[in-house]
Scaffold this motif. Structure first.
Motif: not given
Length: 406
Positions: A91-107, A41-52
């Protein structure tokens, strides 16, 4: 920063990978009182942290400094690729715009409006941009850093976050100097530009500014690799790992760093796989869950840049036909991963396994104390280690084919 680095170093030197020393002790205790099911259970929790776990990178600077091009380069994308940040000429950026990584969407890399505009005055910028959500800040300039850039860096420091000064479009500066026709020394010109930036920032009150000279169109030259290493070095364990795995495979060193990070995960993944279920292999007792192994191999392949999408992006970045890159790949792991492939890998592992348990258990965090040397865990560990070695060899071949250099 010093306190954080010291804490991270303690974790690393304890050889417990992504686990703190307290977590390692807890893991041992759970195993001793409840067996592998409790420890799992502790190992799975750490793997979940890595993924999320999310990594949010703020990129700010005035319009025209190359923010969008930099964001695309960090994600291994060309301006015409799906999901690429739009490169603006007016014209530059008018508000914060997020761009997700194509392989790691949590980046996610965030393009922030330049500070000091009528809509975002310096006095309100920190609140409007919600500084707390970002892990670190990259301040980009195409010429000289402004008073607003300096104020921004000071605000970031007060929040105990890191900022990095990036002087972009350095290739354009050097090209202009070459055109002047006088004696040209690239190293001397780079040093002049770097010293000029540092001196101006110091005079404005930034004690130890970290300045990186880059071209987003050639990440293997100038300071791009130094910037990546600085960012890695300042991030805590899990976020550091996520950042490294998000890097495009620009050189052999990056491939090796990715291998090192994934090797830290192998023992955890082997632990889960080795206790979930038993899959009989003739002549070998392989206690593992094949579905888990298939998912792990597919993930490792993606992180090492050997999936089709990653190969397409790298080929485009290198200006090479993708067929040239695919031609150097020689591995059963780049096609469809089936139970039959897993069984064949297990046969090869078994031969090594049976000939002698040569793995030094002290390199596997915790394992020496909670697993027997003859456990199915060790078999699965060897199998996944072999998978990672195979993918690393092929990823390096691809890098050499793409860039023709180490």
């Amino acid at each position: 920063m010093g306190e954080s680095s010291s804490r991270d170093q303690t974790t690393e030197t304890s050889n417990s990978s992504f686990f703190t020393e307290d977590e390692v002790r807890n893991l041992k205790s759970e195993y001793e009182t409840g067996g592998m099911e409790k420890a799992k259970l502790l190992i799975q929790r750490k793997i979940n942290d890595l993924e999320n776990t999310e990594l949010n990178i703020a990129v700010t600077g005035e319009s025209g400094t190359g923010k969008s091009t930099f964001i695309n380069a960090m994600r291994g994308l060309d301006k015409d690729d799906d999901g690429a940040a739009e490169t603006r000429t007016t014209e530059g950026t008018m508000e914060p715009t997020g761009y997700r990584h194509p392989t790691l969407p949590n980046v996610c890399l965030w393009d922030l409006p330049g500070v000091g505009t009528p809509k975002f005055p310096a006095s309100k910028y920190q609140k409007e941009m919600k500084f707390d959500k970002y892990d670190f800040f990259i301040i980009i300039s195409g010429c000289r850093f402004t008073e607003n850039d300096v104020k921004l860096a000071k605000d970031i420091k007060r929040l105990e976050k890191n900022s990095y000064f990036v002087r972009s479009k350095i290739d354009n500066d050097l090209h202009a100097k070459r055109k002047e026709g006088r004696d040209f020394n690239e190293e001397k010109e780079l040093e002049k530009i770097r010293n000029y930036c540092i001196r101006n920032l110091q005079e404005a009150g930034i004690q130890s500014p970290r300045v990186f000279l880059i071209s987003s169109f050639d990440q293997n030259r100038y300071d791009f690799n130094l910037l990546n290493k600085a960012l890695e070095g300042d991030l805590p364990g899990i976020k550091k790992s996520i950042y490294i795995l998000s890097l495009p495979n620009l050189n052999l060193e990056i491939v090796e760093r990715k291998k090192k990070e994934l090797k830290k995960q192998v023992w955890m993944l082997a632990s889960l796989s080795g206790v979930v279920g038993a899959v009989p292999v003739p002549g070998v007792s392989l206690g593992c869950d094949i579905a888990i192994l298939i998912r792990v191999i597919i993930d490792f392949r993606k992180y090492m840049g050997l999936d089709d999408d990653s190969l397409q992006r790298l080929a485009k970045m290198a200006g090479k036909p993708v067929g040239d890159l695919k031609a150097v790949v020689n591995s059963p792991l780049v096609g469809k991963i089936t139970p039959d492939i897993i069984n064949r890998l297990a046969w090869g592992t078994a031969a090594i396994f049976i000939s002698g348990l040569e793995i030094a258990l002290d390199i596997i965090p915790v394992v020496g104390s909670i697993f027997g040397a003859g456990s199915s865990f060790l078999m699965t560990y060897k199998l996944l280690t072999g998978v990672l070695d195979d993918l690393t060899v092929n990823a390096k071949r691809v890098v050499k084919a793409a860039f023709g250099t180490d």
